[in-house]
Motif scaffolding. Structure first.
Motif, PDB file in Angstrom:
ATOM      1  N   CYS A 169      24.579  17.718  84.676  1.00  0.00           N
ATOM      2  CA  CYS A 169      24.460  18.254  83.232  1.00  0.00           C
ATOM      3  C   CYS A 169      25.138  19.680  83.654  1.00  0.00           C
ATOM      4  CB  CYS A 169      23.178  18.597  82.936  1.00  0.00           C
ATOM      5  SG  CYS A 169      22.567  16.978  82.158  1.00  0.00           S
TER       6      CYS A 169
ATOM      7  N   ALA B  51      28.964  19.026  83.879  1.00  0.00           N
ATOM      8  CA  ALA B  51      29.669  18.602  82.767  1.00  0.00           C
ATOM      9  C   ALA B  51      29.624  19.613  81.683  1.00  0.00           C
ATOM     10  CB  ALA B  51      28.868  17.486  82.157  1.00  0.00           C
ATOM     11  N   ALA B  52      28.665  20.524  81.812  1.00  0.00           N
ATOM     12  CA  ALA B  52      28.588  22.051  80.948  1.00  0.00           C
ATOM     13  C   ALA B  52      29.785  22.563  81.141  1.00  0.00           C
ATOM     14  CB  ALA B  52      27.316  22.692  80.926  1.00  0.00           C
ATOM     15  N   THR B  53      30.358  22.960  82.688  1.00  0.00           N
ATOM     16  CA  THR B  53      31.289  23.691  83.030  1.00  0.00           C
ATOM     17  C   THR B  53      32.569  23.515  82.685  1.00  0.00           C
ATOM     18  OG1 THR B  53      31.265  23.115  85.272  1.00  0.00           O
ATOM     19  CG2 THR B  53      29.890  24.862  84.917  1.00  0.00           C
TER      20      THR B  53
ATOM     21  N   GLN C 272      33.572  21.849  79.683  1.00  0.00           N
ATOM     22  CA  GLN C 272      33.688  21.812  78.290  1.00  0.00           C
ATOM     23  C   GLN C 272      34.815  23.072  78.053  1.00  0.00           C
ATOM     24  OE1 GLN C 272      32.075  19.760  76.423  1.00  0.00           O
ATOM     25  NE2 GLN C 272      31.572  18.824  78.363  1.00  0.00           N
ATOM     26  N   ALA C 273      35.313  22.631  77.126  1.00  0.00           N
ATOM     27  CA  ALA C 273      36.346  23.489  76.212  1.00  0.00           C
ATOM     28  C   ALA C 273      35.736  24.728  75.721  1.00  0.00           C
ATOM     29  CB  ALA C 273      37.362  22.817  75.532  1.00  0.00           C
ATOM     30  N   GLU C 274      36.203  25.793  75.695  1.00  0.00           N
ATOM     31  CA  GLU C 274      35.767  26.918  74.920  1.00  0.00           C
ATOM     32  C   GLU C 274      36.985  27.314  74.110  1.00  0.00           C
ATOM     33  OE1 GLU C 274      34.276  31.067  76.614  1.00  0.00           O
ATOM     34  OE2 GLU C 274      33.572  29.441  77.730  1.00  0.00           O
TER      35      GLU C 274
ATOM     36  N   ASP D  70      42.248  26.437  73.943  1.00  0.00           N
ATOM     37  CA  ASP D  70      41.111  26.530  74.569  1.00  0.00           C
ATOM     38  C   ASP D  70      41.134  26.737  76.096  1.00  0.00           C
ATOM     39  OD1 ASP D  70      39.754  25.232  72.351  1.00  0.00           O
ATOM     40  OD2 ASP D  70      40.664  23.342  72.738  1.00  0.00           O
TER      41      ASP D  70
ATOM     42  N   TYR E 290      39.351  26.397  79.836  1.00  0.00           N
ATOM     43  CA  TYR E 290      38.739  25.591  80.761  1.00  0.00           C
ATOM     44  C   TYR E 290      38.548  26.059  82.028  1.00  0.00           C
ATOM     45  CZ  TYR E 290      40.111  21.785  77.473  1.00  0.00           C
ATOM     46  OH  TYR E 290      40.355  20.723  76.370  1.00  0.00           O
TER      47      TYR E 290
ATOM     48  N   PHE F 223      39.551  17.543  83.668  1.00  0.00           N
ATOM     49  CA  PHE F 223      39.087  17.416  82.283  1.00  0.00           C
ATOM     50  C   PHE F 223      39.802  16.533  81.402  1.00  0.00           C
ATOM     51  CE2 PHE F 223      40.105  21.789  83.595  1.00  0.00           C
ATOM     52  CZ  PHE F 223      38.878  22.389  83.882  1.00  0.00           C
TER      53      PHE F 223
ATOM     54  N   GLU G 163      39.693  15.127  76.948  1.00  0.00           N
ATOM     55  CA  GLU G 163      39.299  15.322  75.589  1.00  0.00           C
ATOM     56  C   GLU G 163      39.693  14.548  74.971  1.00  0.00           C
ATOM     57  OE1 GLU G 163      39.223  18.906  72.311  1.00  0.00           O
ATOM     58  OE2 GLU G 163      39.830  19.436  74.195  1.00  0.00           O
TER      59      GLU G 163
END
Length: 156
Positions: A12, A15-17, A19-21, A42, A44, A100, A102
Motif C-alpha cells: 500500500c 502504491a501510494a507513492t 500516485q500522481a499529484e 502531474d 510522480y 508508473f 495511468e
C-alpha cells in the motif's frame, strides 16, 4: 499472519507513492457543457529512487464524455524528471521497468512511464508513451537524470 500484514502495508505504501499529484492545469478549449479540455501537469515521485520526481504534461479531454470518464485522452505527453533531493536506492533496481501507469481511456489505453538505467553514464532515463490493447502510439518523450558518480546505481 504478521508477515502478510506487513507485506500488505508495504504494498500500500509503494502504491501510494506512485500516485500522481496534480501540480497544475490550463484550459485549452472552452466546453459549454462539462469541463473544458485542458493540459494537466502531474508529479510522480519514483517509488524506488529517493530524490527523483517526474513531471508529466498531457491533454485531458473535457465535455460530457470527459466528465463521465468515457473520453479517450490523446496519446501525446511530455516528461521531465529532475533530482529533487539526495538520490539514494533502498535496494537494487531493474535495468528497465515500468514505474508508473495511468488509464487515459475507459478500458483500453494507458499512459506509461518506464525507467531505464544507463550504467555506462550512471544515468536514469525515463520514457513516457501511451499504448492500447491492439495498437500503441509512436509518440513518446524521454528525459534523463544524471546520478553523481559517487553514487553508483545498483542494478539487479
Amino acid at each position: 499472519m504478521k508477515n502478510r500484514l506487513a507485506l500488505t502495508l508495504a504494498s500500500c505504501l509503494i502504491a501510494a507513492t506512485a500516485q500522481a499529484e496534480t501540480v497544475g492545469e490550463v484550459d485549452t478549449v472552452f466546453k459549454f457543457i462539462g469541463p473544458d479540455h485542458k493540459i494537466v501537469v502531474d508529479a510522480y515521485d519514483d517509488p524506488k529512487v529517493q530524490g527523483v520526481a517526474c513531471y508529466v504534461s498531457r491533454a485531458k479531454t473535457g465535455g460530457v464524455k470527459g466528465a463521465l470518464g468515457l473520453a479517450e485522452d490523446k496519446s501525446e505527453a511530455s516528461i521531465a524528471c529532475r533530482q529533487v533531493g539526495p538520490i539514494s536506492f533502498a535496494k537494487p533496481i531493474a535495468q528497465q521497468e515500468e514505474v508508473f501507469n495511468e488509464r487515459i481511456s475507459l478500458v483500453f489505453k494507458k499512459l506509461r512511464i518506464v525507467r531505464m538505467v544507463d550504467v555506462k553514464r550512471n544515468t536514469l532515463v525515463y520514457l513516457t508513451y501511451a499504448d492500447r490493447v491492439i495498437e500503441g502510439s509512436p509518440q513518446n518523450s524521454v528525459t534523463a537524470v544524471a546520478v553523481d558518480r559517487a553514487t553508483a546505481i545498483p542494478v539487479k
